[in-house]
Design an enzyme around this catalytic site. Sequence first.
Site, PDB file in Angstrom:
ATOM      1  N   CYS A 285      59.663  -8.555  34.681  1.00 47.54           N
ATOM      2  CA  CYS A 285      58.969  -8.936  33.449  1.00 47.54           C
ATOM      3  C   CYS A 285      59.887  -9.721  32.513  1.00 47.54           C
ATOM      4  CB  CYS A 285      58.398  -7.694  32.770  1.00 47.54           C
ATOM      5  SG  CYS A 285      57.047  -6.958  33.730  1.00 47.54           S
TER       6      CYS A 285
ATOM      7  N   GLU B  89      53.006  -6.445  30.834  1.00 45.53           N
ATOM      8  CA  GLU B  89      53.587  -7.659  30.269  1.00 45.53           C
ATOM      9  C   GLU B  89      53.096  -8.907  31.006  1.00 45.53           C
ATOM     10  OE1 GLU B  89      55.095  -4.827  31.312  1.00 45.53           O
ATOM     11  OE2 GLU B  89      57.192  -4.847  30.683  1.00 45.53           O
TER      12      GLU B  89
ATOM     13  N   CYS C 248      60.944  -4.362  32.763  1.00 45.86           N
ATOM     14  CA  CYS C 248      61.796  -4.406  33.948  1.00 45.86           C
ATOM     15  C   CYS C 248      62.354  -5.830  34.095  1.00 45.86           C
ATOM     16  CB  CYS C 248      60.995  -4.012  35.189  1.00 45.86           C
ATOM     17  SG  CYS C 248      59.743  -5.236  35.668  1.00 45.86           S
TER      18      CYS C 248
ATOM     19  N   HIS D 273      52.044  -5.705  36.017  1.00 42.60           N
ATOM     20  CA  HIS D 273      52.585  -4.947  34.890  1.00 42.60           C
ATOM     21  C   HIS D 273      51.891  -5.426  33.618  1.00 42.60           C
ATOM     22  CE1 HIS D 273      56.681  -3.825  36.902  1.00 42.60           C
ATOM     23  NE2 HIS D 273      55.644  -3.623  37.720  1.00 42.60           N
TER      24      HIS D 273
END
Length: 162
Positions: free
Chosen positions: A97, A65, A94, A63
Site C-alpha cells: 500500500c 487503501e 503495508c 486492501h
Amino acid sequence: MTAAPADQLATDTAFMRLALDEARAAAGVGEAPIGALVVEMATGTVLARAHNGPIGLQDPTAHAEILALRQAAAALGNYRLKPDLALYVTLEPCTMCAGAISHARIRRLVYGASDPKGGGISHGARFFDQPTCHWRPDVTGGILADEAADLLRSFFRARRRR
C-alpha cells in the site's frame, strides 16, 4: 512523521472516525476491520471511502487503501491523484500500500494504529525512508490509534474463538 497542530488534529480525528466506520463495515462482512478514505484537503471533500475486501473480492490486493485509491483515481480520471489529497487509514499501511500511495502522489497519509508486524511506514521496510522511493507523503500516525487497535483485537479475538 510529523505532529499535527490542534486544528489539524481535530480535522484528522473527524476523518479518522469516518475511516473507522468503514473498518466496522469490513468487520460486518467478515473482513479484517480496516477502513480508508481519500480527502481533498482544501475543501474537506471525501472523494473515496473503502474497507478491506480481499476475502469478498477474492483479491489479495484489495486492501482498504488500494480500493480507496482506485475509487479516487476513477473519480478524478487520473492515476496520479491531485497533489492536495490526504489518505486516512485505520492501520499503518503495508509495503504494498505504501508503494501505491507513492505512485498515486498522495500529499498526506494519516493512519490510526501502528502495525509492528505488517506495517511498511514506521515498521518493516519503512518504504518512504528508502532512497528509491520517488514520492513521499507527509505522514501522521496515531490518530484514534487505541480505538482502531481495539477494533482489530476484538475482531481477531472473536475469530480465534470459533
